[in-house]
Every structure is written in C-alpha cells, then in structure tokens.
Design an enzyme around this catalytic site. Structure first.
Site, PDB file in Angstrom:
ATOM      1  N   ASP A   9       0.862  -1.183   0.000  1.00  0.00           N
ATOM      2  CA  ASP A   9       0.000   0.000   0.000  1.00  0.00           C
ATOM      3  C   ASP A   9       0.898   1.232   0.000  1.00  0.00           C
ATOM      4  OD1 ASP A   9      -2.248  -1.556   0.039  1.00  0.00           O
ATOM      5  OD2 ASP A   9      -2.624  -1.359   2.179  1.00  0.00           O
ATOM      6  N   GLU A  60     -13.759  -4.138  -1.475  1.00  0.00           N
ATOM      7  CA  GLU A  60     -13.540  -3.918  -0.039  1.00  0.00           C
ATOM      8  C   GLU A  60     -14.837  -4.279   0.665  1.00  0.00           C
ATOM      9  OE1 GLU A  60     -12.387   0.179   0.166  1.00  0.00           O
ATOM     10  OE2 GLU A  60     -10.455  -0.188  -0.790  1.00  0.00           O
TER      11      GLU A  60
END
Length: 253
Positions: A11, A130
C-alpha cells in the site's frame, strides 16, 4: 488446476510504502521498490501495489514507482487506486503493470469493467472489492479505503463484476485488514464459490495457519499479505514451506 499464488501487497502513499489497521492509522515503512525487489527475490508469485490516497488526487500516482519496479521485478504486477477510465488503465499498464485493480470507479460506472476487459483483456481487469460484514453472513461493498458505503451486496457485486468482464477478484476484508487476526474465511469461501474467476484473499494474515485457512477452507486461488512480511514476522519462504507441507499447490522454487 493452477498453482495457489502468494502475493505480497504494497500500500503506497505518495512515495512511501505504508501499513495501517483496517485501512487507517498509517505508518511509513520505507521505499516500496526496496520491498518489491526483496519480495521478488524471495519468491513472490505476483505483487499488488495500491495507491491508497488516489481518491484524494483523482488519479493513480504510482507510474514512476511501477516503472522502476518493472525494471527489476519479473513477475506479474497488479496496480490499483484511482483508476477511473481506460486511459488511466492504459497509462498504468504502459508503466509496467500487468493488471489494474478497480473498485470505486467500477461501483460508480460498472460498464468500465467491460471497457477495460475489451481493450486490454479480462486477465488485466481485476475487480477490487472492499468488504465489511454488516449482518451475519452478509457483507457490503465499501469504497475509498473502506470509508464509503455503497449499499451493494458483496456476493451479488462479485457475480455481476465477472459477468461484465472481470478476470479476477481482489477481495479485502476491511474488518480484518491489518489486524493479524486471520482472514474472513467465510467471506472468502462464499465469494470463491459464487464466481468462476480466481479470488485473491486479502486482509488479516498474522500466522501461517491463517494462510492455510484462506486456501483450504476459503478456497482462495491466491493469498495476499502485507504486515507479516513488512515487519518480518514471516518470510515468503516460511509461507511456501508450510503450504507445501499442507499439500497446497504452490509453485516450488
């Protein structure tokens, strides 16, 4: 049957690799390219790079990092965050990525999935989901790093995304992400059973048992991890050795 893939996830915020808990509370870990090279040399099957602040900028800003990575890493690279059009996808793929992962833009305009699959092939179109548990056995799709509700049911959206042309699903449990408490195995299994394309389980790995659970009980085609690798709690060698010991079909190196 294809191999179970082991996929480090990186990330990125700005130029830095970061790590958070439930996609928040971010800590800077260092230069993402140093980590990417280390994981490649240690036998990673693929890498996932996520621009986690792309929604603030309105576009993915990883092209420099990806082009550097592609010069030294010779495994498939998936890039996500802020990709909102076929032009955005083309830019990232030309930078050296093999696949683009799309969440927010696919939710707002589902036909984008079809457009990217048509231009670059289904194998390059990864639907990033998500997921948050909202009721027993029911998960909702969230966007913007797990902050925005969509009202979409995860299983229904996964099936629709594949129908529209997604060739793979990157499934992140927001509830588990960064907690090291294990994957949401029930979620992984239900999505894996509902679709005909590979599912990458992401969010929650803390032990080797968690990896085994995602693959064996969750029936994931690939398992993604970040915290355990970034903090050197486990190595890719540890994960591969345990997978082989359990009879899971990982690549032998």
């Amino acid at each position: 049957m294809s191999n179970l893939r082991i996929i480090p996830r990186l990330d990125i915020k700005g130029k830095n690799l970061i790590k958070g808990v439930q996609l928040e509370g971010l800590r800077v870990m260092g230069d993402p390219n140093d980590f990417a090279l280390r994981y490649y040399e240690a036998g990673a099957d693929e890498l996932v790079f996520m621009d986690i602040v792309a929604s603030l900028y309105g576009r993915n800003n990883l092209s420099d990092i990806i082009s550097r990575a592609a010069d030294q890493v010779f495994i498939p690279i998936t890039v996500g965050g802020g990709i909102r059009s076929t032009d955005d996808a083309r830019h990232i793929l030309r930078s050296g990525a093999d696949k683009v992962a799309i969440n927010t833009a696919a939710v707002s305009r589902p036909e984008l999935i079809t457009e990217i699959a048509h231009h670059f092939g289904s194998q390059a179109m990864v639907l990033s989901i998500e997921a948050k548990l909202v009721a027993p056995g029911r998960w909702e799709v969230f966007t913007d790093n797990g902050r925005e509700r969509t009202g979409l049911d995860v299983l229904e959206w996964a099936v629709k995304g594949v129908t529209l042309g997604a060739g793979e699903i990157l499934l992140t449990s927001v509830d588990r992400e960064g907690t090291r408490k294990g994957f949401d195995v029930d979620l992984v299994r239900k999505v894996s059973d509902a679709v005909t394309v590979p599912v990458i389980a992401s969010g929650g790995m803390g032990t080797l048992d968690h990896f085994v659970d995602a693959a064996a009980k969750g029936r994931a085609d690939a398992v993604s991890m970040a915290h355990v690798l970034h903090y050197k709690t486990l190595t890719l060698g540890d994960i591969r050795a345990r997978a082989l010991a359990e009879g899971l079909g990982v690549r032998q190196i």
